[in-house]
Design a protein around this motif. Structure first.
Motif, mmCIF file in Angstrom:
data_model
loop_
_atom_site.group_PDB
_atom_site.id
_atom_site.type_symbol
_atom_site.label_atom_id
_atom_site.label_comp_id
_atom_site.label_asym_id
_atom_site.label_seq_id
_atom_site.Cartn_x
_atom_site.Cartn_y
_atom_site.Cartn_z
ATOM 1 N N ARG A 7 0.839 -1.193 0.000
ATOM 2 C CA ARG A 7 0.000 0.000 0.000
ATOM 3 C C ARG A 7 0.879 1.251 0.000
ATOM 4 N N PRO A 8 0.878 2.050 -1.051
ATOM 5 C CA PRO A 8 1.640 3.308 -1.033
ATOM 6 C C PRO A 8 0.908 4.370 -0.234
ATOM 7 N N VAL A 9 1.641 5.072 0.617
ATOM 8 C CA VAL A 9 1.064 6.173 1.401
ATOM 9 C C VAL A 9 2.015 7.363 1.338
ATOM 10 N N LEU A 10 1.473 8.551 1.560
ATOM 11 C CA LEU A 10 2.265 9.768 1.564
ATOM 12 C C LEU A 10 2.129 10.445 2.918
ATOM 13 N N ARG A 11 3.166 11.154 3.312
ATOM 14 C CA ARG A 11 3.167 11.803 4.632
ATOM 15 C C ARG A 11 2.274 13.032 4.660
ATOM 16 N N TYR A 12 2.315 13.854 3.610
ATOM 17 C CA TYR A 12 1.660 15.154 3.680
ATOM 18 C C TYR A 12 0.458 15.287 2.751
ATOM 19 N N GLY A 16 -2.343 12.964 -0.141
ATOM 20 C CA GLY A 16 -2.699 11.695 -0.727
ATOM 21 C C GLY A 16 -3.051 10.666 0.322
ATOM 22 N N PRO A 17 -3.120 9.399 -0.054
ATOM 23 C CA PRO A 17 -3.461 8.334 0.893
ATOM 24 C C PRO A 17 -2.504 8.330 2.082
ATOM 25 N N SER A 18 -3.050 8.226 3.271
ATOM 26 C CA SER A 18 -2.233 8.311 4.481
ATOM 27 C C SER A 18 -2.035 6.945 5.110
ATOM 28 N N ALA A 19 -1.072 6.884 6.031
ATOM 29 C CA ALA A 19 -0.838 5.649 6.775
ATOM 30 C C ALA A 19 -2.049 5.299 7.629
ATOM 31 N N ALA A 20 -2.754 6.311 8.139
ATOM 32 C CA ALA A 20 -3.949 6.055 8.944
ATOM 33 C C ALA A 20 -5.029 5.357 8.119
ATOM 34 N N GLN A 21 -5.186 5.777 6.860
ATOM 35 C CA GLN A 21 -6.154 5.122 5.989
ATOM 36 C C GLN A 21 -5.761 3.679 5.715
ATOM 37 N N ALA A 22 -4.475 3.462 5.463
ATOM 38 C CA ALA A 22 -4.004 2.100 5.212
ATOM 39 C C ALA A 22 -4.175 1.220 6.438
ATOM 40 N N ALA A 23 -3.963 1.784 7.641
ATOM 41 C CA ALA A 23 -4.082 1.010 8.878
ATOM 42 C C ALA A 23 -5.502 0.525 9.105
ATOM 43 N N MET A 24 -6.476 1.283 8.629
ATOM 44 C CA MET A 24 -7.874 0.902 8.815
ATOM 45 C C MET A 24 -8.215 -0.373 8.047
ATOM 46 N N ASP A 25 -7.448 -0.692 7.030
ATOM 47 C CA ASP A 25 -7.715 -1.872 6.212
ATOM 48 C C ASP A 25 -7.033 -3.133 6.730
ATOM 49 N N LEU A 26 -6.256 -3.010 7.799
ATOM 50 C CA LEU A 26 -5.514 -4.157 8.306
ATOM 51 C C LEU A 26 -6.426 -5.092 9.102
ATOM 52 N N GLY A 27 -6.187 -6.385 8.939
ATOM 53 C CA GLY A 27 -6.897 -7.364 9.737
ATOM 54 C C GLY A 27 -6.191 -7.608 11.059
ATOM 55 N N PRO A 28 -6.874 -8.229 12.028
ATOM 56 C CA PRO A 28 -6.266 -8.503 13.338
ATOM 57 C C PRO A 28 -4.992 -9.336 13.203
ATOM 58 N N GLY A 29 -3.925 -8.832 13.801
ATOM 59 C CA GLY A 29 -2.678 -9.578 13.824
ATOM 60 C C GLY A 29 -1.857 -9.520 12.551
ATOM 61 N N GLU A 30 -2.331 -8.833 11.530
ATOM 62 C CA GLU A 30 -1.549 -8.749 10.297
ATOM 63 C C GLU A 30 -0.225 -8.043 10.551
ATOM 64 N N ARG A 31 0.815 -8.569 9.951
ATOM 65 C CA ARG A 31 2.144 -7.991 10.122
ATOM 66 C C ARG A 31 2.392 -6.898 9.083
ATOM 67 N N VAL A 32 3.141 -5.883 9.510
ATOM 68 C CA VAL A 32 3.377 -4.715 8.662
ATOM 69 C C VAL A 32 4.871 -4.434 8.584
ATOM 70 N N VAL A 33 5.353 -4.185 7.368
ATOM 71 C CA VAL A 33 6.709 -3.695 7.165
ATOM 72 C C VAL A 33 6.611 -2.279 6.610
ATOM 73 N N LEU A 34 7.199 -1.321 7.315
ATOM 74 C CA LEU A 34 7.232 0.066 6.854
ATOM 75 C C LEU A 34 8.470 0.241 5.971
#
Length: 272
Positions: free
Chosen positions: A35-40, A42-60
């Motif tokens: 999922r591409p996200v931008l800091r300032y 466009g799509p944000s990390a908060a929006q991407a986080a809402m799509d995560l399932g329980p326990g899903e692992r994330v690499v930033l």
């Protein structure tokens, strides 16, 4: 107008980032969602986080190889805050200025630029063009220099070269020397052929499309430079995508995650 040009370039940049994410996802395989996200904007990390399932692992995974406050530290902190409510495992990549695959990708762009030099253009000099960033830059200048040294060594570059920076955005004062001053100086010294190689740009920005491709052509002609060629960014070339995939796997290994599907893709084991 400059404003129209900036908007057009930002649209192009986002399309390129989306393609990077799509192609990286294909390279990593079906167990990964990129999922591409931008800091300032466009799509944000908060929006991407809402799509995560329980326990899903994330690499930033920051696209910028050299660590700085605006391009790496601040976005990673912002993403980590957005993931607090997720409570799943999180790993991150932070800085890869002399990663061998990344260096190979830049060397490829340098060689492409050299092939574009017209016959009879004479001796050339290379200017490595890093992003001009405002504020406290931390390890950024040293890491940019490390990238340049690695590219020079890997490419066996025997021609003279320089490191310079694009203009810092806004009113902030960025690092020096600036690319436009370097082009003017070399032109005044009689250097008629220059090759620009973007460092720290993993997709085209306003700095590459407007400053390097357009404004610097005017500066070059005014100071006697007859040939000014700009290498492409690493963008979506396979070597750079392999760099990103390797960094993701290294982050997983550092976190101690069980990635049996990855081992199966590598042909080392078969998942149960």
């Amino acid at each position: 107008s400059d404003r129209c040009a900036a908007v057009d370039v930002e649209t192009l940049r986002w399309a390129e980032i989306e393609r990077q994410a799509r192609d990286l996802g294909r390279l990593l395989g079906g167990n990964y969602a990129v999922r591409p996200v931008l800091r300032y904007a466009g799509p944000s990390a908060a929006q991407a986080a809402m799509d995560l399932g329980p326990g899903e692992r994330v690499v930033l995974l920051p696209l910028n190889a050299q660590v700085s406050g605006p391009t790496t530290i601040s976005p990673l902190r912002h993403a980590a805050l957005a993931l607090r409510a997720h409570k799943g495992p999180v790993a991150q990549v932070q800085g890869y200025p002399d990663n061998p695959l990344y260096i190979d990708a830049i060397v490829e762009t340098l060689r492409e630029a050299l092939l574009e030099l017209p016959q009879g253009s004479g001796d050339y000099q290379v200017i490595f063009c890093a992003r001009g960033l405002p504020g406290r830059l931390g390890p950024y200048p040293k890491q940019v220099a490390a990238t340049v040294r690695a590219v020079v060594a890997r490419s066996h570059l025997s021609r003279p070269y320089s490191l310079a920076y694009t203009r810092a955005p806004g009113l902030g004062r960025g690092p020096s020397p600036q690319v436009r001053n370097m082009v003017a100086k070399l032109g005044d010294q009689g250097q008629g052929c220059l090759v620009l190689v973007p460092i720290g740009f993993t997709s085209d920005h306003v700095e590459t499309r407007v400053e390097l491709d357009s404004e610097l052509q005017i500066t070059a002609k005014a100071h006697g430079v007859h040939t000014l060629v700009r290498a492409p960014t690493v963008a979506t070339r396979p070597t750079f995508l392999r760099t990103l995939a390797a960094l993701v796997h290294q982050a997983e290994d550092r976190a101690g995650w069980d990635v049996s599907w990855r081992q199966a893709q590598d042909g080392s084991t078969t998942p149960s």
